[in-house]
Design a protein around this motif. Structure first.
Motif, mmCIF file in Angstrom:
data_model
loop_
_atom_site.group_PDB
_atom_site.id
_atom_site.type_symbol
_atom_site.label_atom_id
_atom_site.label_comp_id
_atom_site.label_asym_id
_atom_site.label_seq_id
_atom_site.Cartn_x
_atom_site.Cartn_y
_atom_site.Cartn_z
ATOM 1 N N GLY A 1 -1.062 13.797 7.421
ATOM 2 C CA GLY A 1 0.104 13.824 6.516
ATOM 3 C C GLY A 1 -0.214 12.868 5.424
ATOM 4 N N ALA A 2 0.707 12.438 4.647
ATOM 5 C CA ALA A 2 0.389 11.789 3.231
ATOM 6 C C ALA A 2 0.765 10.396 3.491
ATOM 7 C CB ALA A 2 1.296 12.213 2.212
ATOM 8 N N GLY A 3 1.636 10.204 4.655
ATOM 9 C CA GLY A 3 2.303 8.769 4.983
ATOM 10 C C GLY A 3 3.833 8.938 5.031
ATOM 11 N N MET A 4 4.327 8.118 6.012
ATOM 12 C CA MET A 4 5.728 8.164 6.180
ATOM 13 C C MET A 4 6.670 7.502 5.235
ATOM 14 S SD MET A 4 6.149 10.274 9.023
ATOM 15 C CE MET A 4 7.773 9.903 9.630
ATOM 16 N N ASP A 5 6.263 6.536 4.607
ATOM 17 C CA ASP A 5 7.189 5.789 3.604
ATOM 18 C C ASP A 5 7.456 6.878 2.305
ATOM 19 O OD1 ASP A 5 4.871 4.835 1.093
ATOM 20 O OD2 ASP A 5 4.429 5.615 3.152
ATOM 21 N N ASP A 6 8.642 6.142 1.680
ATOM 22 C CA ASP A 6 9.243 7.180 0.479
ATOM 23 C C ASP A 6 8.037 7.304 -0.348
ATOM 24 O OD1 ASP A 6 11.137 7.633 2.157
ATOM 25 O OD2 ASP A 6 12.858 6.297 1.059
ATOM 26 N N ALA A 7 7.501 6.109 -0.692
ATOM 27 C CA ALA A 7 6.512 6.098 -1.947
ATOM 28 C C ALA A 7 5.500 7.150 -1.722
ATOM 29 C CB ALA A 7 5.795 4.899 -1.827
ATOM 30 N N SER A 8 4.987 7.407 -0.758
ATOM 31 C CA SER A 8 3.915 8.496 -0.169
ATOM 32 C C SER A 8 4.542 9.996 -0.315
ATOM 33 C CB SER A 8 3.415 8.197 1.194
ATOM 34 O OG SER A 8 2.665 7.017 1.163
ATOM 35 N N GLY A 9 6.070 9.870 0.076
ATOM 36 C CA GLY A 9 6.756 11.354 0.039
ATOM 37 C C GLY A 9 7.026 11.832 -1.408
ATOM 38 N N GLY A 10 6.546 11.021 -2.580
ATOM 39 C CA GLY A 10 7.180 11.658 -3.656
ATOM 40 C C GLY A 10 6.522 13.139 -3.912
ATOM 41 N N THR A 11 7.077 13.876 -4.887
ATOM 42 C CA THR A 11 6.501 15.188 -4.846
ATOM 43 C C THR A 11 6.028 15.643 -6.350
ATOM 44 O OG1 THR A 11 8.817 16.145 -4.841
ATOM 45 C CG2 THR A 11 7.576 16.154 -2.710
ATOM 46 N N PHE A 12 6.748 16.529 -6.863
ATOM 47 C CA PHE A 12 6.132 17.065 -8.317
ATOM 48 C C PHE A 12 6.267 15.864 -9.394
ATOM 49 C CE2 PHE A 12 10.602 18.363 -7.913
ATOM 50 C CZ PHE A 12 10.992 17.989 -9.140
ATOM 51 N N ASP A 13 7.118 15.034 -9.149
ATOM 52 C CA ASP A 13 7.475 13.969 -10.179
ATOM 53 C C ASP A 13 7.059 12.479 -9.699
ATOM 54 O OD1 ASP A 13 9.526 13.612 -8.535
ATOM 55 O OD2 ASP A 13 10.947 13.520 -9.923
#
Length: 326
Positions: free
Chosen positions: A209-221
């Motif tokens: 996965g990309a990482g559990m924090d919100d910063a790593s979870g950002g998608t198209f924008d």
């Protein structure tokens, strides 16, 4: 974030199960306080829909946040409060309690609060959970009719508020906006974009996965998080996080199946509450929301324990029958 998820998904259900077994009154008291607080939030939402500002919060884009900080949060919490109120009325009705009038007023305030949030996902989740509740309770046709009339009257009240203040978007207006029939941004389209982006990330890195924090979870924008709980768990936490969330959904479905085999069932309310949150999580960024998980974990734990309690008498009777025959 990982520690938080382990606590909420791994340990919270065990704690809730222990409390329900040894201190069942605590669950009931918590439900009463939750409904009281949510009713205050819904009442604030109604006032916001009328064009007023409550504790610094006001209606934004025709949607009222109440005291929850976000319309979607208030919408799903109001849905839970409505179900608790319905169950409370059912029990008090059998006892002819004077509390029924208070429960009716609580229902109306929260139903109106749900409407003024303009949260389409909350409304759909509530309808789905109400069907689950009615099925588990083996509800008669009369209850369906009374419930439908009450809902229509509440909707009429919401539309009246909307037409007089202009601060409220009716459910019909919200549906048109959500589905892209207006000049505003289609929320369905945005949700689909987040899921598509996350799926591409899963294909690139399915295991970790990309990482559990919100910063790593950002998608198209780079900011908006994936609005689907299982997909987001896999995208950010990897395969094992997805398996954990899929297991939670499997346990909930199992609780519904178990409850449906018994007539009547005491687990109708907790199963329906879990169904609301599970359905809502399919279109929301619920992964990092402790409030959702606290209620979700508690409802599943209570449902499973209620099913176990319901099954004990039949087992005991069967053993006693065998002994008597011997």
């Amino acid at each position: 974030m990982t520690i938080q998820m382990i606590a909420m998904v791994g340990f919270a259900p065990l704690a809730a199960s222990w409390i329900h077994r040894h201190r069942p009154s605590h669950i009931r008291i918590a439900a009463v306080w939750f409904t009281t607080a949510q009713t205050a939030s819904s009442l604030a939402g109604v006032l916001q829909a009328a064009g007023l500002e409550v504790l610094g919060e006001s209606s934004l884009y025709g949607r009222s946040p109440g005291l929850a900080g976000h319309p979607n949060t208030m919408g799903v919490m109001a849905s839970v409060a409505i179900l608790i109120t319905i169950e409370g009325y059912r029990r008090q009705h059998a006892q002819r309690s004077p509390l029924r009038g208070i429960l009716v007023a609580t229902f109306i305030v929260n139903a109106t609060g749900l409407l003024v949030t303009g949260s389409t996902s909350s409304m759909i989740s509530f309808v789905a959970a109400l069907l689950v509740y009615a099925y588990l309770r083996r509800t008669s046709a009369l209850v369906y009719v009374v419930g439908s009339v009450t809902a229509l009257l509440t909707l009429a009240l919401g539309v009246t508020i909307a037409s007089s203040s202009g601060a409220f978007a009716s459910p019909v207006d919200r549906l048109a906006q959500v589905t892209g029939q207006t000049d505003e941004i289609s929320t369905i389209e945005d949700r689909i974009r987040t899921v598509a982006y996350a799926w591409n990330g899963i294909v690139d890195n399915p295991l970790f996965g990309a990482g559990m924090d919100d910063a790593s979870g950002g998608t198209f924008d780079g900011v908006v998080l994936t609005h689907n709980l299982p997909i987001r768990a896999w995208y950010q936490g990897g395969l094992f996080a997805f398996i954990a969330i899929a297991t939670v959904y499997g346990i909930m479905i199992g609780a519904i199946i178990k409850a449906s085999r018994r007539r009547p069932t005491d687990s109708a309310l907790p199963v329906a509450v879990a169904a609301i949150l599970a359905a809502f999580a399919l279109t929301s960024a619920m992964l990092q929301q402790p409030l959702y998980w606290a209620i979700f974990s508690t409802s599943i734990a209570v449902a499973l324990h209620s099913n176990a309690e319901t099954s004990k008498p039949s087992v005991i009777k069967a053993v006693q029958s065998r002994v008597a025959c011997s």
